[in-house]
Every structure is written in structure tokens, then in C-alpha cells.
Design a protein around this motif. Structure first.
Motif, mmCIF file in Angstrom:
data_model
loop_
_atom_site.group_PDB
_atom_site.id
_atom_site.type_symbol
_atom_site.label_atom_id
_atom_site.label_comp_id
_atom_site.label_asym_id
_atom_site.label_seq_id
_atom_site.Cartn_x
_atom_site.Cartn_y
_atom_site.Cartn_z
ATOM 1 N N UNK A 219 0.816 -1.215 0.000
ATOM 2 C CA UNK A 219 0.000 0.000 0.000
ATOM 3 C C UNK A 219 0.852 1.268 0.000
ATOM 4 N N UNK A 220 1.981 1.219 0.698
ATOM 5 C CA UNK A 220 2.830 2.412 0.783
ATOM 6 C C UNK A 220 3.923 2.435 -0.286
ATOM 7 N N UNK A 221 3.949 1.405 -1.147
ATOM 8 C CA UNK A 221 4.932 1.308 -2.231
ATOM 9 C C UNK A 221 6.360 1.415 -1.707
ATOM 10 N N UNK A 222 6.638 0.686 -0.624
ATOM 11 C CA UNK A 222 7.978 0.678 -0.037
ATOM 12 C C UNK A 222 8.420 -0.762 0.190
ATOM 13 N N UNK A 223 9.706 -0.921 0.409
ATOM 14 C CA UNK A 223 10.265 -2.207 0.806
ATOM 15 C C UNK A 223 10.690 -2.109 2.259
ATOM 16 N N UNK A 224 10.817 -3.239 2.894
ATOM 17 C CA UNK A 224 11.311 -3.260 4.265
ATOM 18 C C UNK A 224 12.793 -2.895 4.280
ATOM 19 N N UNK A 225 13.296 -2.440 5.413
ATOM 20 C CA UNK A 225 14.748 -2.244 5.524
ATOM 21 C C UNK A 225 15.456 -3.586 5.284
ATOM 22 N N UNK A 226 16.653 -3.520 4.744
ATOM 23 C CA UNK A 226 17.357 -4.729 4.334
ATOM 24 C C UNK A 226 17.540 -5.733 5.481
ATOM 25 N N UNK A 227 17.664 -5.260 6.711
ATOM 26 C CA UNK A 227 17.843 -6.189 7.830
ATOM 27 C C UNK A 227 16.555 -6.949 8.175
ATOM 28 N N UNK A 228 15.412 -6.545 7.627
ATOM 29 C CA UNK A 228 14.143 -7.228 7.876
ATOM 30 C C UNK A 228 13.713 -8.115 6.710
ATOM 31 N N UNK A 229 14.492 -8.179 5.643
ATOM 32 C CA UNK A 229 14.178 -9.041 4.512
ATOM 33 C C UNK A 229 14.265 -10.505 4.934
ATOM 34 N N UNK A 230 13.489 -11.332 4.291
ATOM 35 C CA UNK A 230 13.588 -12.766 4.508
ATOM 36 C C UNK A 230 14.832 -13.262 3.778
ATOM 37 N N UNK A 231 15.685 -13.945 4.493
ATOM 38 C CA UNK A 231 16.903 -14.473 3.887
ATOM 39 C C UNK A 231 16.631 -15.872 3.336
ATOM 40 N N UNK A 232 17.434 -16.321 2.388
ATOM 41 C CA UNK A 232 17.246 -17.690 1.882
ATOM 42 C C UNK A 232 17.352 -18.750 2.979
ATOM 43 N N UNK A 233 18.112 -18.475 4.029
ATOM 44 C CA UNK A 233 18.232 -19.440 5.124
ATOM 45 C C UNK A 233 16.949 -19.536 5.948
ATOM 46 N N UNK A 234 16.217 -18.434 6.071
ATOM 47 C CA UNK A 234 14.977 -18.450 6.853
ATOM 48 C C UNK A 234 13.743 -18.721 5.996
ATOM 49 N N UNK A 235 13.923 -18.769 4.672
ATOM 50 C CA UNK A 235 12.803 -19.010 3.760
ATOM 51 C C UNK A 235 12.641 -20.514 3.541
ATOM 52 N N UNK A 236 12.145 -21.194 4.567
ATOM 53 C CA UNK A 236 11.941 -22.634 4.473
ATOM 54 C C UNK A 236 10.471 -22.920 4.220
ATOM 55 N N UNK A 237 10.177 -24.093 3.707
ATOM 56 C CA UNK A 237 8.819 -24.483 3.347
ATOM 57 C C UNK A 237 8.108 -25.061 4.573
ATOM 58 N N UNK A 238 7.526 -24.205 5.397
ATOM 59 C CA UNK A 238 6.883 -24.643 6.630
ATOM 60 C C UNK A 238 5.537 -25.305 6.376
ATOM 61 N N UNK A 239 4.897 -25.009 5.267
ATOM 62 C CA UNK A 239 3.566 -25.548 4.983
ATOM 63 C C UNK A 239 3.619 -26.769 4.066
ATOM 64 N N UNK A 240 4.718 -26.967 3.373
ATOM 65 C CA UNK A 240 4.820 -28.034 2.379
ATOM 66 C C UNK A 240 4.589 -29.435 2.930
ATOM 67 N N UNK A 241 5.125 -29.794 4.111
ATOM 68 C CA UNK A 241 4.835 -31.153 4.613
ATOM 69 C C UNK A 241 3.338 -31.405 4.819
ATOM 70 N N UNK A 242 2.623 -30.397 5.270
ATOM 71 C CA UNK A 242 1.180 -30.543 5.466
ATOM 72 C C UNK A 242 0.458 -30.628 4.127
ATOM 73 N N UNK A 243 0.914 -29.856 3.150
ATOM 74 C CA UNK A 243 0.308 -29.906 1.817
ATOM 75 C C UNK A 243 0.521 -31.281 1.196
ATOM 76 N N UNK A 244 1.728 -31.830 1.335
ATOM 77 C CA UNK A 244 2.001 -33.164 0.798
ATOM 78 C C UNK A 244 1.119 -34.213 1.454
#
Length: 127
Positions: free
Chosen positions: A81-106
Motif C-alpha cells: 500500500x505504501x509502495x515501499x520495501x522493508x529495511x534490508x535487515x528485515x528481509x527474509x533471507x534464503x536461510x529463513x525461507x523454508x517451506x513450513x507448509x509443504x509437509x502438510x500440503x504433501x
């Protein structure tokens, strides 16, 4: 009848996975969802019966994950809505971007497939 999926072929081949993993990381970075604090599973549409059931099971098993998902989605909506991005320290990193819902979907997908196969059993009359 067993089917071979592209995912299993790529994961079993060291050459293909080595070739495609860097491309996948570049794609995830270019998609932009990590820059507004989302994880990949946050992008799944909740209207699907499969995802609805997976979220229901996630809420029973790990209610904090469901709360965190709702918070991430609200933060992402505010960023949109505000057409902004989060500060870089609040971005999701590839290490924290895990598939938490995928086991349940499977798990739910396997149950739906089994139910569908069971509902479509054809009987033939003996003569």
C-alpha cells in the motif's frame, strides 16, 4: 502406474541440481517477496481446499507459525500500500525461507488422492 517427476530427477542428479540451484536463488531474489518479509509458502492461495486443510492442520500443530504467517502477510500488504520495501535487515533471507507448509500440503494431497482413487473404484458384476 508410477510417474517420474521433474523435481525428483533434478534432486537426484548432482549435475542438474548444481546447475539449477543458482538459477532458483536468482529467481527467488528477483521475485521480490523476500524484500517485503514473506516466505514462499506465504504466497500460496488460501482459497484452495488443499491449502485450507494444510493451514488448519498447521494451526493445530504449530499455532505460532499461523500467527507469524498472518503477521508477515499484513506487513507485506502495508508495504504494498505504501509502495515501499522493508529495511534490508528485515528481509527474509534464503536461510529463513523454508517451506513450513509443504509437509502438510504433501500429506493432505496424498489423502485427497487416496480418497479420490477410493471414490472412483469401478465394480463389475460377475456373470
Amino acid at each position: 502406474m508410477a510417474t517420474i517427476s521433474l523435481k525428483s530427477v533434478v534432486q537426484s542428479s548432482k549435475f542438474l541440481s548444481g546447475l539449477l540451484k543458482p538459477a532458483a536463488k536468482v529467481y527467488a531474489g528477483a521475485a521480490g517477496y523476500q524484500q517485503i518479509g514473506l516466505k514462499y509458502d506465504d504466497l500460496l492461495a488460501e482459497e484452495s481446499p488443499l491449502v485450507k486443510e494444510a493451514l488448519r492442520r498447521l494451526e493445530i500443530a504449530e499455532p505460532r507459525q499461523v500467527y507469524d504467517r498472518a503477521y508477515r502477510i499484513r506487513v507485506a500488504m502495508q508495504c504494498s500500500l505504501s509502495h515501499t520495501l522493508l529495511p534490508k535487515d528485515q528481509w527474509t533471507t534464503p536461510e529463513t525461507d523454508f517451506r513450513y507448509l509443504q509437509p502438510y500440503i504433501d500429506q493432505v494431497n496424498a489423502e485427497f488422492t487416496e480418497r479420490d482413487a477410493f471414490d472412483n473404484i469401478k465394480f463389475t458384476a460377475k456373470q
